[in-house]
Scaffold this active site. Structure first.
Site, PDB file in Angstrom:
ATOM      1  N   HIS A 136       0.840  -1.198   0.000  1.00 54.07           N
ATOM      2  CA  HIS A 136       0.000   0.000   0.000  1.00 54.07           C
ATOM      3  C   HIS A 136       0.874   1.247   0.000  1.00 54.07           C
ATOM      4  O   HIS A 136       1.909   1.305   0.660  1.00 54.07           O
ATOM      5  CB  HIS A 136      -0.930   0.020   1.211  1.00 54.07           C
ATOM      6  CG  HIS A 136      -2.112   0.907   1.015  1.00 54.07           C
ATOM      7  ND1 HIS A 136      -2.018   2.286   1.028  1.00 54.07           N
ATOM      8  CD2 HIS A 136      -3.415   0.621   0.769  1.00 54.07           C
ATOM      9  CE1 HIS A 136      -3.212   2.812   0.809  1.00 54.07           C
ATOM     10  NE2 HIS A 136      -4.081   1.827   0.653  1.00 54.07           N
ATOM     11  N   HIS A 137       0.414   2.260  -0.742  1.00 54.28           N
ATOM     12  CA  HIS A 137       1.196   3.490  -0.880  1.00 54.28           C
ATOM     13  C   HIS A 137       1.317   4.242   0.439  1.00 54.28           C
ATOM     14  O   HIS A 137       2.211   5.091   0.605  1.00 54.28           O
ATOM     15  CB  HIS A 137       0.534   4.385  -1.928  1.00 54.28           C
ATOM     16  CG  HIS A 137       1.500   5.221  -2.704  1.00 54.28           C
ATOM     17  ND1 HIS A 137       2.675   5.703  -2.174  1.00 54.28           N
ATOM     18  CD2 HIS A 137       1.461   5.681  -3.992  1.00 54.28           C
ATOM     19  CE1 HIS A 137       3.319   6.416  -3.087  1.00 54.28           C
ATOM     20  NE2 HIS A 137       2.605   6.413  -4.196  1.00 54.28           N
ATOM     21  N   CYS A 138       0.439   3.988   1.402  1.00 58.55           N
ATOM     22  CA  CYS A 138       0.576   4.654   2.703  1.00 58.55           C
ATOM     23  C   CYS A 138       1.766   4.104   3.482  1.00 58.55           C
ATOM     24  O   CYS A 138       2.191   4.703   4.476  1.00 58.55           O
ATOM     25  CB  CYS A 138      -0.701   4.516   3.524  1.00 58.55           C
ATOM     26  SG  CYS A 138      -1.028   2.858   4.151  1.00 58.55           S
ATOM     27  N   ASN A 311       6.453   8.008   3.007  1.00 59.43           N
ATOM     28  CA  ASN A 311       6.424   8.745   1.755  1.00 59.43           C
ATOM     29  C   ASN A 311       7.171  10.061   1.918  1.00 59.43           C
ATOM     30  O   ASN A 311       6.808  10.887   2.763  1.00 59.43           O
ATOM     31  CB  ASN A 311       4.977   9.011   1.339  1.00 59.43           C
ATOM     32  CG  ASN A 311       4.279   7.765   0.830  1.00 59.43           C
ATOM     33  OD1 ASN A 311       4.353   7.433  -0.339  1.00 59.43           O
ATOM     34  ND2 ASN A 311       3.605   7.053   1.733  1.00 59.43           N
TER      35      ASN A 311
END
Length: 461
Positions: A136-138, A311
């Site tokens: 997941h990008h989180c 990120n």
């Protein structure tokens, strides 16, 4: 327990099950055969888990968005759930691998478990196998996600010993405890904001210079609000994905940039521009200056911070000059625009806004994130990422990693995304599309054609 940063939380909030939006990023690592047994690879992965704490943590959103989502230990972590195995149908080529990747990536990750999956894929041509990583990008961005290959895999054919593991999960925090902690953080928000202001006032010259740079950047960002021309590239998303990919050589890209000027990123972005031009023409549409605006993520890590697992990206909004037919002129236009965006401090402005969000009450940010993720915007038509991968060969249980093919998620009304990743001497272009985008191969072939023309021009210099 760890709190997500506002940027991490944005990627979690951007997911929309109704619209078929999954915010998982991915890459396909292709290895020389034979494929290892599932148990053998599970043992390898188990010995690396102490180095990747997020793989044994779940994400949880707080009641009423009182604070950003939090990470906490999964007391019932089950590695077998996250490690899966499948096989390609014959002949096991690029088309079959692309179709499998699209099906895997179309589904949202289970929010009740740690937000990742690994898929062992047998049946590739030439006796090869693949590992599809779905994260997941989180949890990670492109740079930190790619850096995980250096954690899970080995730098030599000889497997490294497992890491000593004394992990014992901490009890899941109760809702009242999370709520009380979030309220406490909210009460401290004004104090943190005052400290931030006081820090700026103690250095007025630095504050003035920063304000001037940010002001210029925000002015440049205002251009990104302008809608692009209507075309088949934008529109609502279906529940389903398509995926296609192509290849190039690092040496070819370097030869182009040395002969014609620009950076590695300039050259590959020019090739992508050529691909979009071919796609529009094939659909009977006339490319113009406002046909394609791309969101281009920019890594803002300092050297040595690649292993930080959150990120850390800023953004540029670049108009791709698809209206220019000549590839050399197209490269010059791409270079000029990216240079202008950099000199206008667009990246710095976005980075500062992201940093300032850390000092804002999250109950104000969460609804803005949800609105932005679901608002049918017409200013950005695609996302184009370029991530430098490992420069040295890597191995899994003695099998050499041959190539890495990247995958970028799409959302909102951007129906196509392009990801670029280099590994050793190769470059891979991954193209993600809405399920209705049945002609992604035209874009991939257009990227390849654009690079070939640029290489021909470079050799003539």
């Amino acid at each position: 327990m760890d709190r997500m940063t506002p940027l991490d939380a944005l990627f979690l909030e951007a997911e929309d099950e109704e619209a078929g939006v999954s915010m998982a990023i991915s890459s396909i690592a292709v290895f020389e055969g034979p494929a290892p047994a599932t148990e053998e690879f599970a043992t390898l992965l188990q010995g690396r888990l102490p180095l990747i704490p997020r793989y044994r943590q779940k994400a949880r959103q707080l009641p009423f968005d009182l604070g950003p989502p939090v990470w906490f230990d999964d007391e019932h972590f089950d590695l077998d759930y996250h490690l899966r195995r499948t096989a390609l149908p014959a002949p096991g080529g690029d088309e079959e691998l692309s179709a499998l990747t699209a099906r895997i990536m179309a589904a949202r990750l289970d929010r009740d478990r740690p937000l990742w999956e690994y898929w062992l894929v047998e049946g590739l041509r030439h006796g090869r196998w693949a590992l599809i990583s779905k994260l997941h990008h989180c949890m990670v961005d492109g740079v930190s996600g790619t850096d995980l290959y250096g954690v899970v895999l080995d730098p030599t054919p000889d497997p490294q010993p497992p890491i000593a593991d004394d992990w014992s999960p901490q009890p899941e925090p109760t809702t009242p405890a999370l709520t009380a902690a979030a309220v406490g953080q909210l009460l401290l928000t004004p104090i943190r904001q005052l400290r931030l202001v006081a820090s700026g006032l103690r250095h007025p010259r630095t504050l003035a210079r920063s304000s001037w740079s940010v002001g210029r950047g925000l002015l440049a960002l205002s251009e990104a609000i302008r809608p692009v021309s209507r075309s088949s590239l934008g529109g609502s998303l279906a529940i389903g994905r398509r995926f296609a990919f192509g290849r190039a050589d690092v040496a070819e890209v370097r030869a182009i940039r040395h002969a014609l000027g620009g950076t590695f990123n300039d050259v590959v972005l020019t090739a992508v521009t050529g691909g979009f031009r071919e796609l529009l023409l094939s659909r009977g549409e006339t490319p113009n200056r406002l046909s394609v605006r791309a969101l281009v993520p920019v890594n803002i890590r300092a050297p040595g911070e690649e292993s930080i697992r959150d990120n850390r990206v800023s953004l540029m909004y670049a108009r791709l000059p698809v209206h220019i037919e000549d590839p050399v002129e197209r490269l010059a236009a791409v270079r000029a625009q990216l240079d202008n965006l950099k000199s206008a401090h667009e990246v710095d402005s976005v980075a500062l806004l992201t940093e300032l969000a850390k000092h804002e009450p999250f109950p104000l940010l969460a609804p803005v994130y949800r609105f932005a993720a679901r608002f049918p915007q017409r200013s950005v038509i695609t996302v184009v990422t370029n991530v430098p991968g490992p420069r040295q060969p890597l191995y899994a249980l003695g099998r050499r990693l041959v190539e890495i093919i990247p995958y970028v998620p799409i959302g909102s009304t951007a129906r196509i995304g392009v990801s670029i990743l280099s590994y050793c001497d190769s470059v891979a272009f991954g193209v993600t599309g809405d399920f209705a985008e049945a002609d992604l191969d035209v874009l991939v072939d257009g990227v390849r054609k654009s690079l070939t023309k640029l290489a021909g021009a470079a050799s003539a210099v």
